[in-house]
Every structure is written in C-alpha cells, then in structure tokens.
Design an enzyme around this catalytic site. Structure first.
Site, mmCIF file in Angstrom:
data_model
loop_
_atom_site.group_PDB
_atom_site.id
_atom_site.type_symbol
_atom_site.label_atom_id
_atom_site.label_comp_id
_atom_site.label_asym_id
_atom_site.label_seq_id
_atom_site.Cartn_x
_atom_site.Cartn_y
_atom_site.Cartn_z
ATOM 1 N N LYS A 111 0.907 -1.343 -0.011
ATOM 2 C CA LYS A 111 0.077 0.091 -0.054
ATOM 3 C C LYS A 111 0.851 1.299 -0.012
ATOM 4 C CE LYS A 111 -4.408 -1.555 1.728
ATOM 5 N NZ LYS A 111 -5.532 -1.409 2.551
ATOM 6 N N LYS A 192 -7.492 -11.283 -7.201
ATOM 7 C CA LYS A 192 -8.751 -11.850 -6.514
ATOM 8 C C LYS A 192 -9.827 -10.625 -6.473
ATOM 9 C CE LYS A 192 -7.527 -9.954 -1.845
ATOM 10 N NZ LYS A 192 -7.610 -10.070 -0.379
ATOM 11 N N LYS A 195 -12.739 -5.156 -3.799
ATOM 12 C CA LYS A 195 -13.783 -4.007 -3.514
ATOM 13 C C LYS A 195 -13.335 -2.576 -4.437
ATOM 14 C CE LYS A 195 -14.943 -4.793 1.524
ATOM 15 N NZ LYS A 195 -14.113 -4.516 2.671
HETATM 16 P P1 AMP Z 1 -11.276 -6.938 2.857
HETATM 17 O O1 AMP Z 1 -12.270 -6.879 1.641
HETATM 18 O O2 AMP Z 1 -9.913 -6.874 2.192
HETATM 19 O O3 AMP Z 1 -11.995 -5.840 3.819
HETATM 20 O O4 AMP Z 1 -11.598 -8.402 3.578
HETATM 21 C C1 AMP Z 1 -12.946 -8.776 4.353
HETATM 22 C C2 AMP Z 1 -12.843 -10.201 4.556
HETATM 23 O O5 AMP Z 1 -13.261 -10.788 3.286
HETATM 24 C C3 AMP Z 1 -11.387 -10.609 4.690
HETATM 25 O O6 AMP Z 1 -11.496 -11.740 5.629
HETATM 26 C C4 AMP Z 1 -10.712 -11.307 3.429
HETATM 27 O O7 AMP Z 1 -9.941 -12.087 3.807
HETATM 28 C C5 AMP Z 1 -12.043 -11.658 2.831
HETATM 29 N N1 AMP Z 1 -12.037 -11.525 1.181
HETATM 30 C C6 AMP Z 1 -11.630 -10.325 0.692
HETATM 31 N N2 AMP Z 1 -11.563 -10.606 -0.860
HETATM 32 C C7 AMP Z 1 -11.762 -11.937 -0.785
HETATM 33 C C8 AMP Z 1 -11.993 -12.598 -2.053
HETATM 34 N N3 AMP Z 1 -11.792 -12.413 -3.434
HETATM 35 N N4 AMP Z 1 -12.043 -14.193 -1.916
HETATM 36 C C9 AMP Z 1 -12.203 -14.774 -0.624
HETATM 37 N N5 AMP Z 1 -12.070 -13.916 0.501
HETATM 38 C C10 AMP Z 1 -11.882 -12.632 0.376
#
Ligand code: AMP
Ligand code: TRP
Length: 327
Positions: A111, A192, A195
C-alpha cells in the site's frame, strides 16, 4: 464458550468474495462460539475517507452482517470506534512493537509502494488489529489468508507481553479459509475479486441488481476450449466460475462438471446467473428492511455496550500489569 473475533472494513462494494470467504463463515461459527463481529471504522481511516460516506458504509456493513444471518441474539455486533479500548490498547501494543517487524508487513509494503510518504496509521495498522483481537481474550480469528501475517504479528505481540510482564493476553489462533473460498476477479482470474477494482464487472456485489449480475457473469472471462472442466492452471476463469457455482449451490465441482458434459459455456453461465440471483435476492431483501430500521441502531448500541463490558475488564488487567494509572 470459546471466543471468536473478526472485523470487516466499512467500505462499499462488499462482494461475493467477502461473502463466501468471510461473512458466511461468521454465520456458521455462531453456533459453537461466542462471536464478536466488528465494523472496523478506525482501520478505514488509514486511507482518506469522506465523513458522510464512511457513516453510510458503517451502517451498510452492519446491515449486511445481519442480512447474511449474523444473529444479534447470539453474537455481539458493534462499531470499533464505539469501544475506546481499541485505541487505548492499540497505543500500549505500539510501544511493545518494533519498527523492523512492522516494515516487513507485505500489506504495508504494497500500500505504501511508490508513494513519497505514507500515513503512519497505515504502518501501525497491524498493531491496531492485534489490539482488536487481544482486547476480547479471543481464541479464534476467522479471516482470509491475506491476513495471515497480521495474525502472526498479533500472536508474537501477545507472547512477547506475556513473557515480559505477568500473563496478560490469550494467544489467539487464525482460522483460515479453504483455498476454494478464494474468489477471483471475473474479468481477470489472476487477481482476487476486490472492492476497489475499477471495472464493476470484475465483481458481484452483494447488493447488485439481477440485471447487473447477469451482465457481469455473461461477460466473465473464460477460454476458447468450449469444454466445461475444472483446471485452475489452464482454465482459471471457468474454474473460478465453477467454484462460485459450487459454493452457492452446495454441489461439488465434480457434480457440476458431470452435469455440464457436452454443454457449452452459455448454458453454464445462464444457470450460474440464476443460482447467483437466487442466492443474493433474500440477502438484498433483508438488507433493505434492516438498513432503514431503527432496530439496526439499537443492535449496534447494545453491541457496543456488551463489547465495552468485556473490553473494560481486559483494560483493567492490562493497566495493572503495565503499572499504568492509579489502580
Ligand atoms: P476486505 O475486503 O479486504 O476488507 O476483506 C474482508 C474479508 O473478506 C477478509 O476476511 C478477507 O480475507 C475476505 N476476502 C476479501 N476478498 C476476498 C476474495 N476475493 N475471496 C475470498 N475472501 C475474500
Ligand atoms: N485487517 C482486516 C482486513 O482488512 C480487518 C480487520 C481489522 C480484522 N481488525 C481485525 C480482521 C481483527 C480480524 C480481526 O480484512
């Protein structure tokens, strides 16, 4: 009962990856553990946030937790900044962390890469995350594998404090998701689902309309072979879609491959659209109901009160073991 803690940042676009990788697991754990599910707004301000948008996203994520099936009668759902112990313990743990170990965090490196300077909060973010977890004597932390390094740091900090002071913290364990739970981008299966990706068709957000879901799936990258089989190396796009199909239908990958023998990608995608729309429709319906209700605020206030009661006990013990304050 053993305790679970996890958190999601209040940003928009909560997607199918978040649901299959994290939120759905939160619901299952409620039966076996005392669970605390937090909306980590203090983490969100490590990057610039518009105040109005941030408030909106806090309530969106809270309503989504409930809409997917987190039950406020069983679990404690609350907003991080409503419990002062997070910031307080965050500082105390910052004083037990080394700049060397924080500079090794890959997420910080990613980041801050290519930036002339980065907010110090981005650097100390994993310490705040450790505070979130240790504040509640957490036993188990369900997260994606992307958080593994942060969980290891949390464990190191807990052990370090326990070894140099009186035993102060419970040392938590990470609970990582199965490989199949990693959902990839629809437009580029080497990344992956995220968001923040610019192309809205790279993800399916939990609140997408059926027409948007259809468009994103029909546009999803596949390959020109035309045979439905699971092969992550040669056919990453189609394999990702099969994974999503399997996760939403409870059919195994082998079942799906057998079902579509002799059929084309068009048939497969059409069915996947239907399965996805059917899986997300009840979530969206509950979300709309909860999001506009006073009940949501009541649940978060009640959650903050319960979380504070646990946090205050931990903070009294921490201050005592560090010799802070008068008693
Ligand atoms: P974040 O979107 O980084 O705030 O992640 C929130 C939760 O969702 C965390 O536990 C991440 O590990 C999970 N997560 C985020 N993106 C993915 C994805 N593409 N596939 C599976 N789990 C995800
Ligand atoms: N850092 C996590 C993420 O980006 C969110 C988070 C903050 C978290 N504090 C936590 C997750 C404590 C588990 C436990 O996904």
């Amino acid at each position: 009962m053993k305790r679970v803690f996890s958190g999601v940042q209040p940003t928009g676009n909560i997607h199918l990856g978040n649901y299959l990788g994290a939120l759905r697991q939160f619901v299952e754990l409620q039966e076996e553990y005392q669970c605390l599910y937090c909306i980590v707004d203090l983490h969100a301000i490590t990057v610039p946030q518009d105040p109005k948008e941030l408030r909106k996203h806090i309530l969106d994520v809270a309503a989504l937790y409930l809409a997917v099936g987190v039950d406020p009668k069983k679990s404690i759902v609350f907003v991080q900044s409503d419990v002062p112990g997070h910031s307080e313990l965050g500082w105390i743990l910052t004083c037990s962390s080394y700049t060397g170990e924080l500079s090794r965090m890959t997420q910080f490196k990613a980041k801050s890469h290519n930036k002339a300077s980065a907010p110090a909060g981005l650097f100390t973010y994993p310490v705040l995350m450790a505070a979130d977890i240790l504040l509640y004597d957490t036993d188990v932390v369900p997260v994606g594998t992307d958080q593994k390094q942060h969980i290891e740091l949390c464990r190191d900090l807990a052990i370090r404090v326990n070894n140099t002071r009186k035993k102060t913290f419970v040392v938590p364990e990470g609970r990582y998701l199965k490989a199949g739970a990693r959902i990839m981008s629809l437009d580029d299966p080497s990344k992956k689902m995220s968001k923040s990706a610019e192309n809205i068709h790279s993800r399916i957000s939990l609140l997408d309309e059926p027409s948007k879901i259809k468009k994103s799936i029909m546009k999803a990258t596949t390959d020109s072979e035309g045979i439905i089989r699971f092969d992550k190396e040669e056919k990453p796009g189609l394999s990702n879609l099969i994974n999503i199909y399997s996760a939403l239908s409870d059919k195994t990958v082998d079942d799906i491959v057998a079902m579509y023998e002799g059929k084309g990608y068009g048939d497969f995608k059409k069915d996947l659209v239907e399965i996805t729309v059917d899986a997300l429709a009840p979530i969206k319906e509950r979300f709309d109901e909860i999001r506009s209700s006073q009940e949501l605020i009541d649940i978060l206030e009640d959650g903050a009160e319960k979380a504070n009661a646990i946090a205050e006990k931990t903070m009294a013990r921490v201050k005592d073991n560090f010799g802070l304050g008068l008693k």
